[in-house]
Design an enzyme around this catalytic site. Structure first.
Site, PDB file in Angstrom:
ATOM      1  N   GLU A 199      -5.008   0.528  -4.263  1.00 25.32           N
ATOM      2  CA  GLU A 199      -5.160   0.467  -2.796  1.00 25.32           C
ATOM      3  C   GLU A 199      -3.988   1.197  -2.169  1.00 25.32           C
ATOM      4  O   GLU A 199      -2.828   0.823  -2.379  1.00 25.32           O
ATOM      5  CB  GLU A 199      -5.233  -0.974  -2.280  1.00 25.32           C
ATOM      6  CG  GLU A 199      -6.549  -1.650  -2.601  1.00 25.32           C
ATOM      7  CD  GLU A 199      -6.710  -3.032  -1.968  1.00 25.32           C
ATOM      8  OE1 GLU A 199      -6.139  -3.288  -0.893  1.00 25.32           O
ATOM      9  OE2 GLU A 199      -7.421  -3.856  -2.575  1.00 25.32           O
ATOM     10  N   ASN A 205      -7.930  -9.518  -7.824  1.00 29.87           N
ATOM     11  CA  ASN A 205      -7.321  -8.615  -6.833  1.00 29.87           C
ATOM     12  C   ASN A 205      -6.244  -9.374  -6.070  1.00 29.87           C
ATOM     13  O   ASN A 205      -6.463 -10.526  -5.671  1.00 29.87           O
ATOM     14  CB  ASN A 205      -8.391  -8.136  -5.844  1.00 29.87           C
ATOM     15  CG  ASN A 205      -7.792  -7.427  -4.630  1.00 29.87           C
ATOM     16  OD1 ASN A 205      -7.333  -6.294  -4.738  1.00 29.87           O
ATOM     17  ND2 ASN A 205      -7.774  -8.101  -3.484  1.00 29.87           N
ATOM     18  N   GLU A 206      -5.108  -8.738  -5.868  1.00 32.05           N
ATOM     19  CA  GLU A 206      -4.006  -9.354  -5.107  1.00 32.05           C
ATOM     20  C   GLU A 206      -3.889 -10.839  -5.442  1.00 32.05           C
ATOM     21  O   GLU A 206      -3.950 -11.716  -4.562  1.00 32.05           O
ATOM     22  CB  GLU A 206      -4.168  -9.102  -3.602  1.00 32.05           C
ATOM     23  CG  GLU A 206      -4.085  -7.608  -3.287  1.00 32.05           C
ATOM     24  CD  GLU A 206      -3.895  -7.234  -1.817  1.00 32.05           C
ATOM     25  OE1 GLU A 206      -4.016  -8.099  -0.941  1.00 32.05           O
ATOM     26  OE2 GLU A 206      -3.610  -6.052  -1.562  1.00 32.05           O
ATOM     27  N   TYR A 211       0.420   0.115   1.296  1.00 32.95           N
ATOM     28  CA  TYR A 211      -0.174   0.692   2.502  1.00 32.95           C
ATOM     29  C   TYR A 211       0.903   1.326   3.372  1.00 32.95           C
ATOM     30  O   TYR A 211       2.065   0.882   3.376  1.00 32.95           O
ATOM     31  CB  TYR A 211      -0.904  -0.391   3.310  1.00 32.95           C
ATOM     32  CG  TYR A 211      -2.248  -0.759   2.707  1.00 32.95           C
ATOM     33  CD1 TYR A 211      -3.365   0.029   2.958  1.00 32.95           C
ATOM     34  CD2 TYR A 211      -2.398  -1.873   1.889  1.00 32.95           C
ATOM     35  CE1 TYR A 211      -4.613  -0.291   2.409  1.00 32.95           C
ATOM     36  CE2 TYR A 211      -3.637  -2.196   1.329  1.00 32.95           C
ATOM     37  CZ  TYR A 211      -4.739  -1.395   1.607  1.00 32.95           C
ATOM     38  OH  TYR A 211      -5.967  -1.694   1.062  1.00 32.95           O
ATOM     39  N   GLU A 228     -15.404  -1.735  -0.190  1.00 33.02           N
ATOM     40  CA  GLU A 228     -15.413  -3.198  -0.143  1.00 33.02           C
ATOM     41  C   GLU A 228     -16.505  -3.677   0.812  1.00 33.02           C
ATOM     42  O   GLU A 228     -16.881  -2.975   1.759  1.00 33.02           O
ATOM     43  CB  GLU A 228     -14.029  -3.690   0.343  1.00 33.02           C
ATOM     44  CG  GLU A 228     -13.938  -5.203   0.443  1.00 33.02           C
ATOM     45  CD  GLU A 228     -12.506  -5.729   0.542  1.00 33.02           C
ATOM     46  OE1 GLU A 228     -11.571  -4.924   0.714  1.00 33.02           O
ATOM     47  OE2 GLU A 228     -12.338  -6.963   0.434  1.00 33.02           O
ATOM     48  N   GLN A 279     -10.115   2.897   2.788  1.00 34.41           N
ATOM     49  CA  GLN A 279     -11.311   2.755   1.995  1.00 34.41           C
ATOM     50  C   GLN A 279     -12.232   3.925   2.300  1.00 34.41           C
ATOM     51  O   GLN A 279     -11.962   4.698   3.217  1.00 34.41           O
ATOM     52  CB  GLN A 279     -11.989   1.440   2.311  1.00 34.41           C
ATOM     53  CG  GLN A 279     -11.140   0.225   1.970  1.00 34.41           C
ATOM     54  CD  GLN A 279     -11.914  -1.091   1.955  1.00 34.41           C
ATOM     55  OE1 GLN A 279     -13.112  -1.123   2.115  1.00 34.41           O
ATOM     56  NE2 GLN A 279     -11.188  -2.204   1.774  1.00 34.41           N
TER      57      GLN A 279
END
Ligand code: AHR
Length: 510
Positions: free
Chosen positions: A314, A191-192, A259, A44, A363
């Site tokens: 992610e 995204n999201e 996460y 990103e 990432q």
């Protein structure tokens, strides 16, 4: 004497009677492939991931090819990165791709409003990224701007990148120096969308998705895979609403973000953590298993033929930023704890390969659970890099479903399975078994019963270190690295393994 007997009893209650048992068949009745795309990465425009990480510009003294660091390209080639997601993340829904094409000195400078409010000069754009993917030998995964873009803008990007005939966008690409299309298969539609991508409700996003994906023409002979912005962790309503309301013909994948965070308001340090943080981290990482089971069950209901992939685009550990660094840059160190997170998560993905066909660690460089850290001209590989490199033997191999009965690792009132494992057979018939012992204090002995093959040798590599907090630094870049493993032996149809505390092992059985 009495004291001695008691200690022996205590020791035995810990070690002598505990046995982990596993079994798998090397010739499964219904073979399932572990897609190599489970081993994907994410880049990103965030902190020093792109600028300073992947890209230094072609006038830099750091050895580079068209501005991309040669050391990074070499390291990622060795890792066998199957796909790379770009340009975000949250950044993707602020990104207007036309800002990043054409002569660099004419590209507009913008503000990266999500990540540190820094100036983004757009010197790394579509050509830079897609040509870099060719250098690395990886497939690009582009995340389209749905939050602040338009349907036309995303449709144009697909045409610019993928159309070989004559059209306004393919002519523009040719004018910018690229004759042949790149043929990008993987496309994220926002995204999201429930958060930084527009704070949408799932019903609304499902309609938005239908509209955007309709106009993303497939110039790749039916190869284009459109991926819907997915749920955050256990938001099952999100997955249910998307699966119910989006025609399967428009849907190649549904994403999921999860996460390893112990508390969003108090994430804790990346290096100086204690056992209570560690066990909570492992609990959060292992939650991936139940998340996949539950999201998959919803997908099974609406997609019984298993056409739509669950794309965990992610995942990874998220801690406090390193002291003294920009909080908007999400720079953290990477310790043996991260190696454990990577090991158990990849085992979970392998074991659910039927539905999980793509995933992206967040990432790749200098951000969150990175595989590479850079500092000016220096580059180091993290413990997570080494785990992912050891596990790449599973890419595109046949899953060997494994039954496992494991001891528990109990700490701070939290009880977790101590051992995690997955197994696969590659195209040459070689079997690989990856094993993780998350217990900080006890070794684990495992007896694996093998059927369907006659193995005569077991060799392997291990990642371990004296302390769970150990990490690689620019002063000591090889503190944590793989070593030969001699704790496994095979006799007839039985494999015996002894895993040291907090270790990751990958075995080759022949
Ligand atoms: O990976 C960092 C950020 O985490 C991404 O930009 C966003 O999608 C997620 O919230």
């Amino acid at each position: 004497m009495q004291k001695f007997a008691f200690s022996l009893l205590l020791l035995c209650s810990v070690n002598c009677f505990s046995q982990n048992v596993a079994s798998f068949n090397a010739a499964p009745a219904k073979p399932v492939k572990i897609s190599r795309h489970i081993y994907g990465h994410f880049a990103e425009h965030l902190g020093r991931c792109i600028y300073g990480g992947f890209y230094v510009g072609d006038t830099s003294k750091v050895p580079n090819t068209n501005g991309v660091r040669n050391d990074v390209v070499d390291a990622l080639k060795k890792l066998k990165v199957p796909n790379l997601r770009w340009p975000g993340g949250c950044f993707a829904d602020t990104y207007h791709w036309k800002d990043g094409i054409g002569p660099k000195d004419k590209r507009p400078a913008i503000v990266n409003s999500w990540w540190g409010g820094v100036t983004e000069d757009n010197s790394f754009g579509t050509h830079d990224f897609l040509n870099m993917c060719e250098l690395i030998g990886t497939e690009p995964y582009l995340a389209g701007n749905v939050g602040s873009g338009t349907v036309q803008e995303l449709a144009d990007w697909v045409q610019y990148v993928n159309f070989d005939g004559k059209s306004p966008m393919s002519d523009l690409r040719r004018n910018n120096g690229r004759e042949k299309s790149w043929g990008v298969k993987f496309w994220g539609v926002g995204n999201e969308a429930w958060g930084c991508g527009g704070n949408m409700r799932p019903e609304y996003y499902a309609d938005v998705y239908r509209k955007y994906s309709t106009f993303m023409s497939d110039w790749t002979n039916g190869n284009l895979m459109r991926i819907a912005s997915g749920a955050s962790s256990d938001d099952y309503k999100w997955t249910e609403t998307l699966m119910k309301n989006i025609p399967l013909g428009l849907l190649g994948g549904v994403a999921l973000h999860h996460y390893t965070v112990i508390d969003w308001s108090k994430k804790g340090p990346s290096v100086d953590f204690l056992e209570d943080h560690y066990v909570k981290s492992m609990k959060a990482a292992l939650q991936m298993d139940s998340l996949i089971i539950k999201h998959s069950a919803i997908m099974d209901k609406y997609d019984p033929k298993n056409r739509v992939a669950l794309v965990v685009d992610e995942w990874g550990g998220w801690y406090d930023v390193e002291p003294g660094t920009n909080p908007g840059f999400l720079f953290q160190q990477n310790t043996m704890r991260d190696a454990m997170i990577a090991g158990v998560t990849l085992n979970i993905f392998n074991n659910h390969a039927n539905r999980v066909r793509m995933a992206n660690l967040a990432q790749a460089i200098n951000v969150l659970q990175a595989v590479i850290l850079t500092d000016g001209p220096q580059m180091i590989l993290t413990p997570t890099y080494h785990v992912m490199e050891m596990y790449n033997v599973h890419q595109d191999a046949t899953l060997l479903p494994l039954k496992l009965k494991t001891n528990n690792y109990v700490s701070e009132g939290i009880k977790l399975p101590a051992v995690s494992a997955s197994a696969s057979k590659d195209s040459t018939g070689t079997v690989h078994v990856s094993l993780v012992n998350i217990d900080l204090h006890k070794e684990q002995k495992i007896e694996v019963n093998l059927t369907g093959a006659n193995f005569t040798s077991a060799s392997g590599r291990i990642i371990s270190s004296p302390k769970i907090n150990d990490y690689n630094s620019f002063d000591n870049p090889s503190k944590v690295q793989p070593a030969a493993f001699d704790g496994a032996s095979v006799k007839g149809n039985s494999l015996s393994v002894t895993l040291p505390p907090f270790s990751v092992v990958v075995l080759t059985l022949k």
